[in-house]
Write a protein that holds these residues in place. Structure first.
Motif, mmCIF file in Angstrom:
data_model
loop_
_atom_site.group_PDB
_atom_site.id
_atom_site.type_symbol
_atom_site.label_atom_id
_atom_site.label_comp_id
_atom_site.label_asym_id
_atom_site.label_seq_id
_atom_site.Cartn_x
_atom_site.Cartn_y
_atom_site.Cartn_z
ATOM 1 N N ASP A 9 79.117 -35.714 6.913
ATOM 2 C CA ASP A 9 78.102 -34.693 7.113
ATOM 3 C C ASP A 9 77.141 -35.134 8.218
ATOM 4 O OD1 ASP A 9 75.441 -33.337 6.672
ATOM 5 O OD2 ASP A 9 76.579 -32.342 5.105
ATOM 6 N N GLU A 10 76.831 -34.227 9.132
ATOM 7 C CA GLU A 10 75.950 -34.567 10.257
ATOM 8 C C GLU A 10 74.571 -35.026 9.797
ATOM 9 O OE1 GLU A 10 75.681 -31.542 13.186
ATOM 10 O OE2 GLU A 10 77.809 -31.606 13.717
ATOM 11 N N GLY A 11 74.148 -34.589 8.625
ATOM 12 C CA GLY A 11 72.853 -34.982 8.104
ATOM 13 C C GLY A 11 72.758 -36.454 7.746
ATOM 14 N N GLY A 15 70.912 -41.729 9.472
ATOM 15 C CA GLY A 15 70.811 -42.840 8.543
ATOM 16 C C GLY A 15 71.851 -43.910 8.809
ATOM 17 N N VAL A 16 73.061 -43.486 9.144
ATOM 18 C CA VAL A 16 74.123 -44.432 9.490
ATOM 19 C C VAL A 16 73.714 -45.268 10.694
ATOM 20 C CG1 VAL A 16 76.466 -44.608 10.430
ATOM 21 C CG2 VAL A 16 76.003 -43.090 8.493
ATOM 22 N N SER A 17 73.148 -44.614 11.689
ATOM 23 C CA SER A 17 72.705 -45.308 12.895
ATOM 24 C C SER A 17 71.619 -46.329 12.579
ATOM 25 C CB SER A 17 72.187 -44.291 13.922
ATOM 26 O OG SER A 17 71.726 -44.932 15.083
ATOM 27 N N VAL A 18 70.716 -45.979 11.676
ATOM 28 C CA VAL A 18 69.629 -46.871 11.283
ATOM 29 C C VAL A 18 70.159 -48.144 10.641
ATOM 30 C CG1 VAL A 18 67.792 -47.125 9.559
ATOM 31 C CG2 VAL A 18 67.823 -45.130 11.055
ATOM 32 N N LEU A 19 71.231 -48.027 9.867
ATOM 33 C CA LEU A 19 71.712 -49.151 9.061
ATOM 34 C C LEU A 19 72.721 -50.045 9.770
ATOM 35 C CD1 LEU A 19 72.143 -47.389 5.584
ATOM 36 C CD2 LEU A 19 70.256 -48.834 6.356
ATOM 37 N N LYS A 20 73.121 -49.684 10.973
ATOM 38 C CA LYS A 20 74.161 -50.453 11.664
ATOM 39 C C LYS A 20 73.798 -51.926 11.835
ATOM 40 C CE LYS A 20 74.797 -47.735 15.249
ATOM 41 N NZ LYS A 20 75.391 -47.233 16.515
ATOM 42 N N ASP A 21 72.542 -52.192 12.151
ATOM 43 C CA ASP A 21 72.148 -53.577 12.410
ATOM 44 C C ASP A 21 72.105 -54.423 11.146
ATOM 45 O OD1 ASP A 21 71.961 -53.133 15.109
ATOM 46 O OD2 ASP A 21 69.801 -52.725 15.086
ATOM 47 N N ILE A 22 71.481 -53.897 10.075
ATOM 48 C CA ILE A 22 71.347 -54.738 8.883
ATOM 49 C C ILE A 22 72.672 -54.882 8.132
ATOM 50 C CG2 ILE A 22 68.919 -54.070 8.613
ATOM 51 C CD1 ILE A 22 69.771 -52.564 6.089
ATOM 52 N N LEU A 23 73.588 -53.910 8.318
ATOM 53 C CA LEU A 23 74.888 -54.001 7.650
ATOM 54 C C LEU A 23 75.988 -54.534 8.568
ATOM 55 C CD1 LEU A 23 74.947 -50.720 5.490
ATOM 56 C CD2 LEU A 23 74.489 -53.062 4.749
ATOM 57 N N VAL A 36 84.985 -39.293 3.733
ATOM 58 C CA VAL A 36 83.752 -39.089 2.985
ATOM 59 C C VAL A 36 83.787 -37.733 2.280
ATOM 60 C CG1 VAL A 36 81.244 -38.952 3.128
ATOM 61 C CG2 VAL A 36 82.498 -40.478 4.673
ATOM 62 N N THR A 37 83.576 -37.739 0.974
ATOM 63 C CA THR A 37 83.561 -36.498 0.196
ATOM 64 C C THR A 37 82.388 -36.503 -0.771
ATOM 65 O OG1 THR A 37 85.039 -37.450 -1.476
ATOM 66 C CG2 THR A 37 86.067 -36.190 0.318
ATOM 67 N N LYS A 38 81.961 -35.317 -1.200
ATOM 68 C CA LYS A 38 80.900 -35.193 -2.197
ATOM 69 C C LYS A 38 81.517 -35.059 -3.582
ATOM 70 C CE LYS A 38 76.933 -33.706 -1.503
ATOM 71 N NZ LYS A 38 75.655 -32.973 -1.387
ATOM 72 N N GLY A 39 80.886 -35.672 -4.559
ATOM 73 C CA GLY A 39 81.378 -35.614 -5.927
ATOM 74 C C GLY A 39 80.247 -35.863 -6.896
ATOM 75 N N LEU A 40 80.589 -36.311 -8.095
ATOM 76 C CA LEU A 40 79.582 -36.547 -9.123
ATOM 77 C C LEU A 40 79.170 -38.000 -9.224
ATOM 78 C CD1 LEU A 40 80.987 -34.268 -11.982
ATOM 79 C CD2 LEU A 40 79.165 -33.738 -10.350
ATOM 80 N N ASN A 41 80.023 -38.912 -8.747
ATOM 81 C CA ASN A 41 79.773 -40.338 -8.878
ATOM 82 C C ASN A 41 79.699 -41.014 -7.514
ATOM 83 O OD1 ASN A 41 79.859 -40.227 -11.740
ATOM 84 N ND2 ASN A 41 82.097 -40.274 -11.678
ATOM 85 N N GLU A 57 74.215 -37.439 -4.006
ATOM 86 C CA GLU A 57 72.990 -37.254 -3.237
ATOM 87 C C GLU A 57 73.002 -38.164 -2.012
ATOM 88 O OE1 GLU A 57 70.976 -34.911 -3.978
ATOM 89 O OE2 GLU A 57 71.785 -34.432 -5.970
ATOM 90 N N LYS A 58 72.120 -37.870 -1.087
ATOM 91 C CA LYS A 58 72.076 -38.595 0.182
ATOM 92 C C LYS A 58 71.940 -40.094 -0.028
ATOM 93 C CE LYS A 58 69.923 -37.988 4.747
ATOM 94 N NZ LYS A 58 68.897 -37.204 5.496
ATOM 95 N N ASN A 59 71.038 -40.505 -0.916
ATOM 96 C CA ASN A 59 70.843 -41.931 -1.148
ATOM 97 C C ASN A 59 72.078 -42.595 -1.743
ATOM 98 O OD1 ASN A 59 69.949 -40.288 -3.488
ATOM 99 N ND2 ASN A 59 69.673 -42.265 -4.482
ATOM 100 N N HIS A 60 72.884 -41.817 -2.475
ATOM 101 C CA HIS A 60 74.110 -42.372 -3.051
ATOM 102 C C HIS A 60 75.123 -42.725 -1.964
ATOM 103 C CE1 HIS A 60 73.096 -39.805 -6.840
ATOM 104 N NE2 HIS A 60 72.418 -40.944 -6.816
ATOM 105 N N PHE A 61 75.118 -41.959 -0.880
ATOM 106 C CA PHE A 61 76.043 -42.268 0.218
ATOM 107 C C PHE A 61 75.761 -43.650 0.800
ATOM 108 C CE2 PHE A 61 76.634 -42.605 4.801
ATOM 109 C CZ PHE A 61 78.016 -42.471 4.893
#
Length: 233
Positions: A9-11, A15-23, A36-41, A57-61
């Protein structure tokens, strides 16, 4: 590590760009494909050289992404599943004692929170935020400006984290009440003067100023430990 997202998802891109350095990963067409898919878990999986991430939810991704990268670097197949138990998982950071956290420090803290799946951050600010009509509120205390807090809020949004203002509106006000500017609203050294109209005008100024930088429609107003209420003026 090089990875390639499928159906992302483009949204989530910011966030992905932000985390590239620390991860320590990079996006590449030659990277490990992750569908990448949306689900319940929350699911992070690697099998036959192909990755899968499921989130609700977004934070779960970002939690799932952290789990995927942690285990994928071992070079073995895996499948990890977690079931979120709470709608809100957050922390409160004390920004009212000793030195306050810098804006860069808050952003880095938010990044680590995202990888752990957190979605709420409260910066506990007794007088360390800006009230433009009161020059001594937070004076020499490292108070955050509107722009600084707004910048942090926009950053948090990229990671699916809500920043909620967290202040005091009765006790714990000693750092401001020590100034002559606050004499009319002072009961004791740390407690506001109840029953005084100027006090309620001040509280309205605090709430208006504290909420302005954030998109959240919630606020924590404190009011704890006002032990000596009514014992001064």
């Amino acid at each position: 590590m090089k990875i390639k997202f499928v159906n992302l998802d483009e949204g989530l891109l910011e966030g992905v760009s932000v985390l590239k350095d620390i991860l320590n990963f990079e996006l590449s067409e030659e990277g490990v494909p992750i569908c990448v898919t949306k689900g319940l878990n929350i699911i992070a999986k690697l099998k036959n050289g192909n990755g899968e991430i499921t989130y609700c939810e977004k934070n779960h991704f970002f939690r799932a992404l952290g789990l995927f990268l942690e285990h994928a670097k071992k070079g073995e197949e895996f499948e990890i599943a977690e079931t979120p138990k709470f709608k809100t998982v957050g922390v409160m950071v004390d920004a009212s004692r000793n030195a306050v956290m810098t804006v860069d420090g808050i952003k880095r803290f938010l990044s680590y929170m995202a990888v752990m799946g957190y979605n709420l951050l409260m910066m506990y600010t007794e007088d360390t935020y800006e009230i433009r009509s009161r020059s001594l509120f937070g004076y020499m205390r490292g108070r955050y400006t509107f722009d600084e807090l707004h910048e942090c809020d926009l950053f948090a949004e990229k990671l699916g984290i809500e920043m909620m203002p967290c202040i005091q509106t009765y006790g714990h006000m000693e750092q401001y009440l020590k100034w002559v500017e606050a004499y009319d609203i002072k009961d004791t050294d740390s407690v506001l003067l109840a029953g005084e109209e100027k006090t309620y005008e001040f509280i309205e100024e605090m709430i208006t100023s504290a909420t302005a930088p954030f998109k959240s429609n919630r606020i924590h107003i404190g009011m704890d430990e006002a032990w000596d209420m009514g014992m001064g003026q």
